[in-house]
Design a protein around this motif. Structure first.
Motif, PDB file in Angstrom:
ATOM      1  N   LEU A   1      75.420  80.138  50.946  1.00 60.28           N
ATOM      2  CA  LEU A   1      74.228  79.724  51.648  1.00 60.28           C
ATOM      3  C   LEU A   1      73.911  80.685  52.693  1.00 60.28           C
ATOM      4  O   LEU A   1      72.437  80.750  52.713  1.00 60.28           O
ATOM      5  CB  LEU A   1      74.654  78.268  51.888  1.00 60.28           C
ATOM      6  CG  LEU A   1      74.669  77.270  51.082  1.00 60.28           C
ATOM      7  CD1 LEU A   1      74.911  75.997  51.683  1.00 60.28           C
ATOM      8  CD2 LEU A   1      73.519  77.087  50.324  1.00 60.28           C
TER       9      LEU A   1
ATOM     10  N   VAL B   1      80.917  78.334  49.461  1.00 59.47           N
ATOM     11  CA  VAL B   1      79.519  77.673  49.428  1.00 59.47           C
ATOM     12  C   VAL B   1      79.072  78.135  50.476  1.00 59.47           C
ATOM     13  O   VAL B   1      77.766  78.480  50.533  1.00 59.47           O
ATOM     14  CB  VAL B   1      79.635  76.302  49.057  1.00 59.47           C
ATOM     15  CG1 VAL B   1      78.355  75.608  49.250  1.00 59.47           C
ATOM     16  CG2 VAL B   1      80.164  75.927  47.595  1.00 59.47           C
TER      17      VAL B   1
ATOM     18  N   GLU C   1      69.287  76.433  44.273  1.00 58.66           N
ATOM     19  CA  GLU C   1      70.235  75.236  44.506  1.00 58.66           C
ATOM     20  C   GLU C   1      70.126  74.227  43.563  1.00 58.66           C
ATOM     21  O   GLU C   1      70.950  73.483  43.088  1.00 58.66           O
ATOM     22  CB  GLU C   1      69.663  74.716  45.876  1.00 58.66           C
ATOM     23  CG  GLU C   1      70.140  75.835  46.874  1.00 58.66           C
ATOM     24  CD  GLU C   1      69.601  75.161  48.317  1.00 58.66           C
ATOM     25  OE1 GLU C   1      68.541  74.239  48.145  1.00 58.66           O
ATOM     26  OE2 GLU C   1      69.946  75.499  49.331  1.00 58.66           O
TER      27      GLU C   1
ATOM     28  N   ARG D   1      65.363  79.876  46.924  1.00 62.89           N
ATOM     29  CA  ARG D   1      66.487  79.300  47.317  1.00 62.89           C
ATOM     30  C   ARG D   1      66.492  77.996  46.889  1.00 62.89           C
ATOM     31  O   ARG D   1      67.449  77.528  46.074  1.00 62.89           O
ATOM     32  CB  ARG D   1      66.602  79.249  48.612  1.00 62.89           C
ATOM     33  CG  ARG D   1      67.695  78.559  49.317  1.00 62.89           C
ATOM     34  CD  ARG D   1      67.745  78.470  50.628  1.00 62.89           C
ATOM     35  NE  ARG D   1      66.547  77.888  51.456  1.00 62.89           N
ATOM     36  CZ  ARG D   1      66.036  77.982  52.552  1.00 62.89           C
ATOM     37  NH1 ARG D   1      66.875  78.597  53.350  1.00 62.89           N
ATOM     38  NH2 ARG D   1      64.887  77.495  52.971  1.00 62.89           N
ATOM     39  N   GLU D   2      65.438  77.367  46.860  1.00 66.23           N
ATOM     40  CA  GLU D   2      65.290  75.931  46.160  1.00 66.23           C
ATOM     41  C   GLU D   2      65.427  75.794  44.812  1.00 66.23           C
ATOM     42  O   GLU D   2      66.242  75.161  44.235  1.00 66.23           O
ATOM     43  CB  GLU D   2      63.767  75.224  46.690  1.00 66.23           C
ATOM     44  CG  GLU D   2      63.527  75.175  48.194  1.00 66.23           C
ATOM     45  CD  GLU D   2      63.223  76.307  48.662  1.00 66.23           C
ATOM     46  OE1 GLU D   2      63.144  77.457  48.222  1.00 66.23           O
ATOM     47  OE2 GLU D   2      63.263  76.484  50.120  1.00 66.23           O
TER      48      GLU D   2
ATOM     49  N   LYS E   1      72.789  72.434  39.955  1.00 61.25           N
ATOM     50  CA  LYS E   1      73.070  71.044  39.628  1.00 61.25           C
ATOM     51  C   LYS E   1      72.955  70.934  38.249  1.00 61.25           C
ATOM     52  O   LYS E   1      73.469  70.289  37.413  1.00 61.25           O
ATOM     53  CB  LYS E   1      72.002  70.062  40.444  1.00 61.25           C
ATOM     54  CG  LYS E   1      72.439  70.066  42.018  1.00 61.25           C
ATOM     55  CD  LYS E   1      71.235  69.000  42.550  1.00 61.25           C
ATOM     56  CE  LYS E   1      71.574  69.258  44.322  1.00 61.25           C
ATOM     57  NZ  LYS E   1      70.672  68.426  44.792  1.00 61.25           N
TER      58      LYS E   1
ATOM     59  N   ILE F   1      72.184  83.050  50.576  1.00 61.73           N
ATOM     60  CA  ILE F   1      70.827  82.554  50.161  1.00 61.73           C
ATOM     61  C   ILE F   1      69.702  82.694  51.322  1.00 61.73           C
ATOM     62  O   ILE F   1      68.516  82.894  51.086  1.00 61.73           O
ATOM     63  CB  ILE F   1      70.951  81.286  49.780  1.00 61.73           C
ATOM     64  CG1 ILE F   1      71.809  81.256  48.514  1.00 61.73           C
ATOM     65  CG2 ILE F   1      69.801  80.352  49.385  1.00 61.73           C
ATOM     66  CD1 ILE F   1      72.302  80.134  47.697  1.00 61.73           C
TER      67      ILE F   1
END
Length: 634
Positions: A14, A10, A72, A68-69, A76, A17
């Motif tokens: 990131l 992760v 992410e 990126r937002e 989810k 990212i």
């Protein structure tokens, strides 16, 4: 250790990212977005709920850029998507975001561990004793959620709505259905309970009509398929609304029950309509490989002399046909179940084998049967029977290539044609009976359901006229969706036409003979090229049989691909079907969806050629054909 490895992956992701985010202002294009481990759900559906998407490889295709937002949030969404479909332990184990060397594009790979699902061990229906036994059995068999399936929340809610709709369609407008789950025989099994509270049995009450101005309330009322005092059925409310839209008089139509909070046993309903323009003008342009350029003007008055009657004029010009048609339609012919129509025409058809001029008219009475309106359990179906009387004058001339061949003189005489001019003509007086059923919902681009049609036609004899013949044709189509993606489409049709006598005056007119080939049948050949031959020229026949199969698969966006295989032939004599003498073709095609239907490009390759076929006066030069048109082949 497993948690540490996941944390490291992760963190590494990131970092990538963040690097990609630095390029966001300039736009970091997503070149690919792939999954591993996705097996239990359709990958296309999973991608459809995510904001991140891969750009098209085509130069004119859609381009998508990395955020990126959004990514992410998508991680989810993947977990939530699986939980809603009965996989509570699903998770994203890792992801890989690879920037290109120039840092202008990125390839994304996501690894998913679906885990084990929670399944439906049993489905129990309670409180539906008020339904007929046959309907209870059908309801249990057709519930969207099946025993053994994962507990998909969407299927659970659809099953609840199915029970609710069935109760509302049997006189229980105030029914409610509660959904619950109890433990099954293992920790991965659940017993699903659908508990219904039917409420009071009710009937339709008074009808309130709002909105019509130039159209009388009587016209609105007669379109309603229910009357005060009838047992309440939700399907009749839906069907009434559909019938109002079918008049084309209203831009808006709504039928709704009133006072549902008070739950009266006589349910009042309110009908609200907004009138549209009574005069409508449609202008169309098009192009196809067979009809070439097409221009069409359609003018209609949808409240002709009141009573929601329709009258119109259609003018059309194309490479295949041209002319003018006048039409009139009475939508309420003694009953809302019957319609009456009149059509008159002056029409010219320019086919490869003949030219035909038609003038005259026909009158048709159509009986339409009520169609189901249960959106969850069954497809809407349209069933109709029609009776037509036709009285038309036909003038026709065969192709010049056949006429100029002196060896064809005897054949021309046998076909009822003048051997010097190649022409014929006469008055057709005939009755037609047609029956059909359609469960597809959208015939322009059907994905499921079937279509069945039967046609019987008799001309002459007691009807007088210059031609004495009878014709029987039948056609069936079937559409099946495979894994919510591909569509398997199958069509089969046959027909035969025969004269009542043996004299020259009793033969079947040339323009009624069968031909195959073209953009909608036997696509390996051109229009009217599959037929019995006379010195190489197609002359048609009196029996025909053909079938087509298509596999339609989405490619990307509005584009989809097609693979097709077809077989069929035409035989000279009536009722002469020879399955050992069929022509075959196959090929690929591409579709582009538009609001008016899919644009279609097909390339058909002959699998067994027709020996001696003459095309445009020359031996057939190639054994494939290219077809371009609008709409599916069937």
């Amino acid at each position: 250790m497993q948690g540490s490895r996941f944390l490291l992956s992760v963190v590494a992701g990131l970092v990538l990212i963040s690097a990609a985010g630095c390029k966001q202002e300039g736009g970091v294009k997503v070149t690919s977005f792939t999954f591993t481990g996705v097996k239990a759900v359709p990958e296309k559906q999973l991608k459809a709920v995510l904001a991140t998407a891969a750009s098209s490889k085509l130069p004119f295709g859609d381009k998508y850029y990395f955020s990126r937002e959004q990514f992410e949030a998508d991680l989810k969404r993947i977990t939530a998507y699986y939980q809603d479909r009965g996989f509570p332990d699903a998770r994203v184990t890792s992801f890989d975001v690879k920037l290109s060397q120039d840092q202008n594009s990125v390839a994304i790979a996501v690894n998913v561990d679906e885990g084990q699902p929670i399944r439906a061990e049993r489905i129990v229906l309670e409180g539906i004793d008020g339904l007929p036994e046959s309907h209870r059995q059908t309801l249990e068999a057709r519930l969207p959620l099946k025993v053994g399936q994962p507990l998909d929340r969407a299927l659970l809610q659809s099953s609840r709505e199915a029970v609710l709709d069935e109760l509302k369609d049997h006189g229980f407008p105030y029914a409610s259905v509660r959904l619950s789950e109890t433990a099954g025989s293992s920790d991965r099994e659940r017993v699903v309970v659908l508990h219904a509270e039917p409420g009071e049995l009710a009937h339709f009450g008074r009808v309130q009509i709002n909105g019509p101005s130039s159209v009388s309330d009587r016209i609105v009322r007669r379109q309603l398929v229910y009357r005060p005092g009838d047992l309440f059925q939700q399907s009749k409310v839906i069907e009434s609304q559909r019938a109002l839209y079918g008049l084309e008089l209203f831009e808006f139509a709504n039928v709704e029950p009133l006072k549902t909070d008070e739950q009266p046993t006589d349910v009042p309903t309110r009908v609200t309509v907004t009138e549209g323009k009574h005069r409508k003008l449609n202008f169309g342009l098009g192009y196809g490989s067979e009809e070439k350029a097409r221009v069409q003007i359609d003018w209609r008055h949808v409240n002709f002399f009141g009573g929601a009657r329709t009258a119109g004029v259609l003018a059309r010009y194309s490479g295949l046909d041209r002319g003018v048609k006048l039409n009139f339609n009475e939508p309420y012919f003694f009953s809302r179940h019957y319609t009456f129509g009149l059509t008159g025409q002056f029409w010219h058809s320019d086919e490869p084998a003949f030219q035909l001029d038609t003038s005259g008219g026909r009158a048709t009475i159509t009986r339409r049967f009520a169609r189901g309106a249960r959106p969850v359990l069954s497809r809407n179906a349209e069933t109709a029977l029609s009776f037509t009387y036709l009285n038309e004058w036909e003038d026709y001339t065969i192709s010049e290539s056949t006429l100029n061949d002196p060896t064809q003189r005897d054949d021309l005489i046998a076909l009822g044609l003048d051997p010097e001019t190649g022409s014929g003509g006469g008055r057709t007086s005939a009755v037609l009976l047609d029956g059909g059923r359609n469960t597809t919902g959208n015939l322009l681009d059907a994905r499921r359901g079937y279509v069945a049609n039967v046609h019987f036609e008799q001309a002459g004899k007691w009807l007088r006229g210059d031609f004495d013949y009878y014709e029987i044709t039948a056609e069936g189509r079937y559409y099946h969706t495979i894994s919510d993606r591909a569509v398997l489409a199958i069509r089969a049709r046959l027909g035969s036409i025969d004269g009542f006598g043996s004299s020259q005056q009793d033969i079947v007119p040339f323009f009624k003979r069968y031909f195959l080939g073209g953009s909608t049948s036997m696509r390996g050949w051109g229009r009217f090229e599959v037929s019995p031959l006379s010195e190489g020229d197609p002359i048609g026949g009196q029996s025909t049989l053909n079938f087509s199969t298509e596999l339609r698969v989405p490619i990307r966006g509005n584009f989809s691909g097609v693979l097709f295989f077809e077989g069929g032939n035409v035989w000279l004599n009536p009722w002469d079907f020879n399955l050992n003498d069929l022509r075959y073709d196959a090929g690929p095609g591409i579709r582009y969806n538009t609001p008016v239907g899919p644009l279609r490009l097909d390339v058909g390759f002959q699998l067994n050629r027709i020996e001696g076929l003459i095309v445009n006066g020359e031996p057939e030069p190639r054994h494939f054909r290219i077809h371009f048109s609008i709409g599916q082949a069937f």
